[in-house]
Design an enzyme around this catalytic site. Sequence first.
Site, PDB file in Angstrom:
ATOM      1  CD  GLU A  48      26.748  23.121  18.308  1.00 16.68           C
ATOM      2  OE1 GLU A  48      27.872  23.269  18.816  1.00 16.68           O
ATOM      3  OE2 GLU A  48      25.941  24.052  18.173  1.00 16.68           O
ATOM      4  CG  ASP A  59      35.739  25.398  23.341  1.00 15.78           C
ATOM      5  OD1 ASP A  59      34.747  25.780  22.707  1.00 15.78           O
ATOM      6  OD2 ASP A  59      36.469  24.456  22.968  1.00 15.78           O
TER       7      ASP A  59
END
Length: 263
Positions: A48, A59
Site C-alpha cells: 500500500e 491516520d
Amino acid sequence: MRTGEAIDVRKGENTAAFIGYLPAGFPDGARSVRAAQELAKAGADIIEIGLPYSDPTMDGGTIQVAGQRALANGFRVRDVFANVEAVANTGAVPLIMTYYNLIFRYGVQDFARDFASAGGAGLITPDLIPDEAGDWIAASDQYDLDRIFLVAQSSRDRRLAATAAASRGFVYAASTMGVTGTRDSIDEGARKLVERTRAAGAERVCMGIGVSTPAQAREVAAYADGVIVGSAMVRCLFEEDEPTALASLRETAEQLAAGAHGE
C-alpha cells in the site's frame, strides 16, 4: 499480478498475504521509492502506497507526521506514480491508500488512467463508501483496477453485503474503531468481523489497523486472508541515516512477513 491473485497464492499455501504500507514522499521522494523496493524484497506480497494528505482523519500520529513532512518537502499527487512503477517492477502488487478528495481533484478518469499506466492494481479509499463511489467504480471498471472499501465492527450486515458486492481485490476490515497505529493486542471483535464480512459475500477479507508484531501478524493470519501493517514500518524511516533506516525496515518487514506467512 492482480491483488486477488497475490492473496490466492498465499491462500493456496494455507496462510495469509503480507500487505505492507509506506507513505509516498517520505522521508523524500527518492528514499520513499527505495524503501518500497526494500519492503518488496523483505517479503511483502502487496504494498500500500500512502498518498500524503493535509487532513488525514484515519491516520495515527506516526503516519500523520510522515505525510506532513512529505507535503512540506513539496510532494504532489502526480509524484506517487514513481513509487507505483517501482513496486510493480519488483513483482509485488502496488495499491494506493488515499482519501478520495485527492483523486477527485486530480480527476477520477485521469487518475485511473495514469495509475493503470504506471502498473497500479487498485485503490484503498477509507473515506469513500460504495453508495457515493459511482465515478470511481466506472473508472475502475474502464481501467480494470481493484477497488477496496472498508468495513468496521460497527458495520451492519446490510452495509457489509453492499461493501462486499462493490469491492474487487479484497475487503479491508478495520480491526478496531479509531485511527491507525500500533496496539498491544488485537481487538477481540476482529475475528468476528472477518467472519461476518465473509458471510456477507466477500471473497477475500484482509485485516489492518493495530498489527505491529510478528505474533499479532500470525494471530490475524489464522482467520484473515491478508495481514496489513503500516505504522510499525513507517517508524523505521524516521531514522536519518538511510542505510540504518532500510536495514531496520527490512528486519521489521521480514519478521512480520514470516508471521503472516506462518513461518
